[in-house]
Write a protein that holds these residues in place. Structure first.
Motif, PDB file in Angstrom:
ATOM      1  N   GLU A  22      15.861 -26.386 -14.917  1.00  0.00           N
ATOM      2  CA  GLU A  22      14.810 -25.720 -13.850  1.00  0.00           C
ATOM      3  C   GLU A  22      15.773 -24.350 -13.252  1.00  0.00           C
ATOM      4  O   GLU A  22      16.219 -24.631 -12.644  1.00  0.00           O
ATOM      5  N   GLY A  23      15.595 -23.203 -13.392  1.00  0.00           N
ATOM      6  CA  GLY A  23      16.157 -21.927 -12.552  1.00  0.00           C
ATOM      7  C   GLY A  23      14.498 -21.605 -11.311  1.00  0.00           C
ATOM      8  O   GLY A  23      13.793 -22.487 -11.581  1.00  0.00           O
ATOM      9  N   ILE A  24      14.856 -21.231 -11.148  1.00  0.00           N
ATOM     10  CA  ILE A  24      14.273 -20.438 -10.191  1.00  0.00           C
ATOM     11  C   ILE A  24      12.439 -19.655 -10.810  1.00  0.00           C
ATOM     12  O   ILE A  24      12.584 -19.288 -10.124  1.00  0.00           O
ATOM     13  N   GLY A  25      13.374 -19.775 -12.082  1.00  0.00           N
ATOM     14  CA  GLY A  25      11.949 -19.269 -12.893  1.00  0.00           C
ATOM     15  C   GLY A  25      10.378 -20.231 -12.986  1.00  0.00           C
ATOM     16  O   GLY A  25       9.635 -19.692 -12.478  1.00  0.00           O
ATOM     17  N   LYS A  26      11.348 -21.489 -12.719  1.00  0.00           N
ATOM     18  CA  LYS A  26       9.844 -21.756 -12.657  1.00  0.00           C
ATOM     19  C   LYS A  26       9.002 -21.895 -11.308  1.00  0.00           C
ATOM     20  O   LYS A  26       7.938 -22.634 -11.301  1.00  0.00           O
ATOM     21  N   VAL A  27       9.314 -20.585 -10.123  1.00  0.00           N
ATOM     22  CA  VAL A  27       8.875 -21.293  -9.200  1.00  0.00           C
ATOM     23  C   VAL A  27       7.735 -20.184  -9.633  1.00  0.00           C
ATOM     24  O   VAL A  27       6.860 -20.682  -8.937  1.00  0.00           O
ATOM     25  N   PHE A  28       8.115 -19.374 -10.636  1.00  0.00           N
ATOM     26  CA  PHE A  28       7.168 -17.975 -10.221  1.00  0.00           C
ATOM     27  C   PHE A  28       6.350 -18.329 -11.474  1.00  0.00           C
ATOM     28  O   PHE A  28       5.503 -17.402 -11.122  1.00  0.00           O
ATOM     29  N   ARG A  29       7.039 -19.296 -11.795  1.00  0.00           N
ATOM     30  CA  ARG A  29       5.958 -19.261 -13.374  1.00  0.00           C
ATOM     31  C   ARG A  29       4.696 -19.919 -12.767  1.00  0.00           C
ATOM     32  O   ARG A  29       3.584 -20.446 -13.612  1.00  0.00           O
TER      33      ARG A  29
ATOM     34  N   ARG B  64       4.448 -21.677  -6.672  1.00  0.00           N
ATOM     35  CA  ARG B  64       4.057 -20.196  -5.972  1.00  0.00           C
ATOM     36  C   ARG B  64       3.594 -20.453  -4.999  1.00  0.00           C
ATOM     37  O   ARG B  64       3.720 -19.209  -3.773  1.00  0.00           O
ATOM     38  N   LYS B  65       2.816 -20.486  -4.984  1.00  0.00           N
ATOM     39  CA  LYS B  65       1.487 -20.571  -3.430  1.00  0.00           C
ATOM     40  C   LYS B  65       2.785 -21.477  -2.318  1.00  0.00           C
ATOM     41  O   LYS B  65       2.045 -20.943  -0.976  1.00  0.00           O
ATOM     42  N   ARG B  66       3.073 -22.190  -2.823  1.00  0.00           N
ATOM     43  CA  ARG B  66       3.786 -23.188  -1.527  1.00  0.00           C
ATOM     44  C   ARG B  66       4.816 -22.362  -1.058  1.00  0.00           C
ATOM     45  O   ARG B  66       5.055 -21.641   0.137  1.00  0.00           O
ATOM     46  N   LEU B  67       5.570 -21.555  -1.859  1.00  0.00           N
ATOM     47  CA  LEU B  67       6.585 -20.534  -1.109  1.00  0.00           C
ATOM     48  C   LEU B  67       5.781 -19.184  -0.163  1.00  0.00           C
ATOM     49  O   LEU B  67       6.619 -19.130  -0.016  1.00  0.00           O
ATOM     50  N   ILE B  68       4.489 -18.971  -1.092  1.00  0.00           N
ATOM     51  CA  ILE B  68       4.058 -18.034   0.236  1.00  0.00           C
ATOM     52  C   ILE B  68       4.199 -18.365   1.718  1.00  0.00           C
ATOM     53  O   ILE B  68       4.170 -17.685   2.161  1.00  0.00           O
ATOM     54  N   ILE B  69       3.321 -20.102   1.301  1.00  0.00           N
ATOM     55  CA  ILE B  69       2.757 -20.442   1.686  1.00  0.00           C
ATOM     56  C   ILE B  69       4.023 -20.901   3.313  1.00  0.00           C
ATOM     57  O   ILE B  69       4.314 -20.113   4.784  1.00  0.00           O
TER      58      ILE B  69
END
Length: 76
Positions: free
Chosen positions: A18-25, A30-35
């Protein structure tokens, strides 16, 4: 005469990478990344604000105490 135990000597099957795209999908990632990003941003600005503004507090002993307490978590 000792023998080796039966082992699967073939390399394991490659799992789907899985690439970085999984974070944004994924909404959870995505919520964890923003926090985490906001937490890092706020912590950095608080640290630099206290470190740079400590000189305006007057006594060099108080300034040294504040700077020392700011650096303590870096050693822990």
């Amino acid at each position: 005469k000792a023998s080796l135990p039966d082992m699967d000597l073939l390399p394991p099957k490659e799992e789907k990478q899985e690439g970085i795209g999984k974070v944004f999908r994924s909404s959870v990632y995505r919520k964890r990344l923003i926090i985490i990003g906001l937490g890092w941003f706020v912590a950095s600005f608080i640290y630099y604000g206290l470190a740079l503004g400590a000189g305006n507090l007057g006594s060099p002993y108080v300034v040294s105490l504040i700077n020392g307490s700011l650096e303590l978590p870096a050693y822990v």
